[in-house]
Design a protein around this motif. Structure first.
Motif, mmCIF file in Angstrom:
data_model
loop_
_atom_site.group_PDB
_atom_site.id
_atom_site.type_symbol
_atom_site.label_atom_id
_atom_site.label_comp_id
_atom_site.label_asym_id
_atom_site.label_seq_id
_atom_site.Cartn_x
_atom_site.Cartn_y
_atom_site.Cartn_z
ATOM 1 N N GLY A 58 0.794 -1.219 0.000
ATOM 2 C CA GLY A 58 0.000 0.000 0.000
ATOM 3 C C GLY A 58 0.825 1.266 0.000
ATOM 4 N N GLY A 59 2.108 1.118 0.228
ATOM 5 C CA GLY A 59 2.990 2.269 0.284
ATOM 6 C C GLY A 59 3.460 2.726 -1.085
ATOM 7 N N SER A 60 4.329 3.731 -1.060
ATOM 8 C CA SER A 60 4.829 4.330 -2.289
ATOM 9 C C SER A 60 6.347 4.397 -2.258
ATOM 10 C CB SER A 60 4.271 5.741 -2.469
ATOM 11 O OG SER A 60 2.868 5.740 -2.537
ATOM 12 N N LEU A 61 6.906 4.482 -3.444
ATOM 13 C CA LEU A 61 8.353 4.583 -3.589
ATOM 14 C C LEU A 61 8.623 5.253 -4.933
ATOM 15 C CD1 LEU A 61 10.530 3.519 -1.622
ATOM 16 C CD2 LEU A 61 10.745 1.510 -3.092
ATOM 17 N N ARG A 62 9.681 6.046 -4.997
ATOM 18 C CA ARG A 62 10.065 6.647 -6.274
ATOM 19 C C ARG A 62 11.482 6.218 -6.630
ATOM 20 N NH1 ARG A 62 10.731 12.925 -8.276
ATOM 21 N NH2 ARG A 62 12.651 12.780 -7.045
ATOM 22 N N LEU A 63 11.617 5.635 -7.783
ATOM 23 C CA LEU A 63 12.920 5.258 -8.308
ATOM 24 C C LEU A 63 13.415 6.345 -9.245
ATOM 25 C CD1 LEU A 63 12.291 1.495 -9.163
ATOM 26 C CD2 LEU A 63 12.885 2.539 -6.963
ATOM 27 N N TYR A 109 12.210 8.928 -13.921
ATOM 28 C CA TYR A 109 11.662 8.517 -12.637
ATOM 29 C C TYR A 109 10.579 7.453 -12.822
ATOM 30 C CZ TYR A 109 13.724 13.033 -11.386
ATOM 31 O OH TYR A 109 14.586 14.083 -11.225
ATOM 32 N N LEU A 110 10.424 6.645 -11.783
ATOM 33 C CA LEU A 110 9.314 5.711 -11.726
ATOM 34 C C LEU A 110 8.658 5.898 -10.364
ATOM 35 C CD1 LEU A 110 7.706 3.370 -12.990
ATOM 36 C CD2 LEU A 110 9.285 1.798 -11.838
ATOM 37 N N GLN A 111 7.511 6.543 -10.361
ATOM 38 C CA GLN A 111 6.748 6.736 -9.138
ATOM 39 C C GLN A 111 5.807 5.556 -8.977
ATOM 40 O OE1 GLN A 111 6.798 9.406 -6.755
ATOM 41 N NE2 GLN A 111 5.591 7.886 -5.644
#
Length: 123
Positions: free
Chosen positions: A14-19, A79-81
């Motif tokens: 359920g969380g988020s991360l940005r590469l 970026y990959l959000q």
């Protein structure tokens, strides 16, 4: 072109991360930039791709509406959000550069690859 991906880590479902993926050289804007991933024991698969001018994007069905690709050509960065992460998103994520004119989902199309960054999503 040399690519350096970063931003991976451990996140709860359920969380988020940005590469991020930073490219060396002056021709970053000449490449379509793709993201792929490889889960343990599985083949590398397409995640998404953005055209060199950001005008067009394409996503895998499995990530559509959850992941967003963007790029900043002035910073040589793509970026990959990732949002609403699921355990099945756990994988090493790779960025890749393609000189072609068509947005490709095919691994062999891509000319340059980053080293990958690990994303682990816990349940």
């Amino acid at each position: 072109v040399q690519l350096q991906a970063s931003g991976g880590g451990l996140v709860q479902a359920g969380g988020s991360l940005r590469l991020s993926c930073v490219a060396s050289g002056r021709t970053f804007s000449a490449y379509n930039m793709g993201w792929f991933r490889q889960a343990p024991g599985k083949e590398r698969e397409f995640v998404g791709v953005i055209r060199r001018d950001s005008a067009t994007l394409k996503y895998a069905d499995s990530v559509k509406d959850r992941f967003t690709i963007s790029r900043d050509n002035a910073k040589n960065t793509v970026y990959l959000q990732m949002t609403s992460l699921k355990p099945e998103d756990t994988a090493v994520y790779y960025c890749a550069a393609d000189r072609g004119n068509v947005l490709s989902t095919i691994i062999q199309t891509y000319d340059y690859w980053g080293q990958g960054t690990l994303v682990t999503v816990s349940s």
